[in-house]
Design a protein around this motif. Sequence first.
Motif, PDB file in Angstrom:
ATOM      1  N   ALA A 183      11.165  10.689  -4.461  1.00 56.19           N
ATOM      2  CA  ALA A 183       9.708  10.774  -4.423  1.00 56.19           C
ATOM      3  C   ALA A 183       9.349  11.457  -3.104  1.00 56.19           C
ATOM      4  O   ALA A 183       9.776  11.011  -2.043  1.00 56.19           O
ATOM      5  CB  ALA A 183       9.085   9.394  -4.502  1.00 56.19           C
ATOM      6  N   VAL A 184       8.600  12.567  -3.189  1.00 57.48           N
ATOM      7  CA  VAL A 184       8.332  13.404  -2.022  1.00 57.48           C
ATOM      8  C   VAL A 184       6.865  13.324  -1.624  1.00 57.48           C
ATOM      9  O   VAL A 184       5.985  13.710  -2.396  1.00 57.48           O
ATOM     10  CB  VAL A 184       8.691  14.877  -2.319  1.00 57.48           C
ATOM     11  CG1 VAL A 184       8.442  15.744  -1.099  1.00 57.48           C
ATOM     12  CG2 VAL A 184      10.116  15.009  -2.810  1.00 57.48           C
ATOM     13  N   SER A 185       6.594  12.841  -0.405  1.00 54.62           N
ATOM     14  CA  SER A 185       5.226  12.927   0.103  1.00 54.62           C
ATOM     15  C   SER A 185       5.091  14.284   0.787  1.00 54.62           C
ATOM     16  O   SER A 185       6.040  14.793   1.368  1.00 54.62           O
ATOM     17  CB  SER A 185       4.915  11.787   1.062  1.00 54.62           C
ATOM     18  OG  SER A 185       5.713  11.870   2.213  1.00 54.62           O
ATOM     19  N   GLY A 186       3.924  14.870   0.669  1.00 49.82           N
ATOM     20  CA  GLY A 186       3.720  16.208   1.208  1.00 49.82           C
ATOM     21  C   GLY A 186       4.238  17.278   0.279  1.00 49.82           C
ATOM     22  O   GLY A 186       4.387  18.437   0.659  1.00 49.82           O
ATOM     23  N   GLY A 187       4.522  16.918  -0.969  1.00 47.37           N
ATOM     24  CA  GLY A 187       5.069  17.874  -1.930  1.00 47.37           C
ATOM     25  C   GLY A 187       4.028  18.499  -2.836  1.00 47.37           C
ATOM     26  O   GLY A 187       4.365  19.279  -3.722  1.00 47.37           O
ATOM     27  N   ASP A 188       2.742  18.171  -2.620  1.00 41.84           N
ATOM     28  CA  ASP A 188       1.690  18.782  -3.436  1.00 41.84           C
ATOM     29  C   ASP A 188       1.699  20.286  -3.203  1.00 41.84           C
ATOM     30  O   ASP A 188       1.869  20.751  -2.082  1.00 41.84           O
ATOM     31  CB  ASP A 188       0.316  18.206  -3.075  1.00 41.84           C
ATOM     32  CG  ASP A 188       0.197  16.738  -3.456  1.00 41.84           C
ATOM     33  OD1 ASP A 188       0.932  16.307  -4.364  1.00 41.84           O
ATOM     34  OD2 ASP A 188      -0.609  16.030  -2.837  1.00 41.84           O
ATOM     35  N   GLY A 189       1.525  21.039  -4.247  1.00 39.23           N
ATOM     36  CA  GLY A 189       1.563  22.491  -4.130  1.00 39.23           C
ATOM     37  C   GLY A 189       2.975  23.048  -4.124  1.00 39.23           C
ATOM     38  O   GLY A 189       3.166  24.247  -4.001  1.00 39.23           O
ATOM     39  N   MET A 190       3.964  22.180  -4.245  1.00 35.26           N
ATOM     40  CA  MET A 190       5.364  22.609  -4.220  1.00 35.26           C
ATOM     41  C   MET A 190       6.039  22.453  -5.587  1.00 35.26           C
ATOM     42  O   MET A 190       7.241  22.493  -5.685  1.00 35.26           O
ATOM     43  CB  MET A 190       6.153  21.781  -3.196  1.00 35.26           C
ATOM     44  CG  MET A 190       5.665  21.917  -1.786  1.00 35.26           C
ATOM     45  SD  MET A 190       5.983  23.568  -1.141  1.00 35.26           S
ATOM     46  CE  MET A 190       4.307  24.140  -0.949  1.00 35.26           C
ATOM     47  N   VAL A 191       5.254  22.272  -6.630  1.00 31.83           N
ATOM     48  CA  VAL A 191       5.797  22.052  -7.970  1.00 31.83           C
ATOM     49  C   VAL A 191       6.659  23.239  -8.373  1.00 31.83           C
ATOM     50  O   VAL A 191       6.304  24.402  -8.141  1.00 31.83           O
ATOM     51  CB  VAL A 191       4.655  21.813  -8.980  1.00 31.83           C
ATOM     52  CG1 VAL A 191       5.185  21.752 -10.394  1.00 31.83           C
ATOM     53  CG2 VAL A 191       3.917  20.534  -8.623  1.00 31.83           C
TER      54      VAL A 191
END
Length: 105
Positions: free
Chosen positions: A61-69
Amino acid sequence: ARAERDNLLVFARTTRELGAHKKEVFCRSFLGKRLVVLVEATTDRHSGGRRGFSKNYLPVAVSGGDGMVNREIAVRVENFTAGRLIGTAMPSEASGAPCAVAASR
């Protein structure tokens, strides 16, 4: 027949418990380390971060991963909970490169 079934149930439970323990020990060996993770569009309901998988198929689970899909990004692993690693996208590599496999879908 009942005793045999009971023995099989005990064996199955013991095997599941051993598998869960071995997974936890293996995952915890990555705490504090950098993993490359392919970030998915789904959100992890326990941590709120984006779900993804490392190159050796560990759930992260990655926090700060929004926009990295659909991108492979570097993640610093910080915790292990609810059967998955928890990490933060590393700022120096947060832009990530599109994954060729995911981009072709």
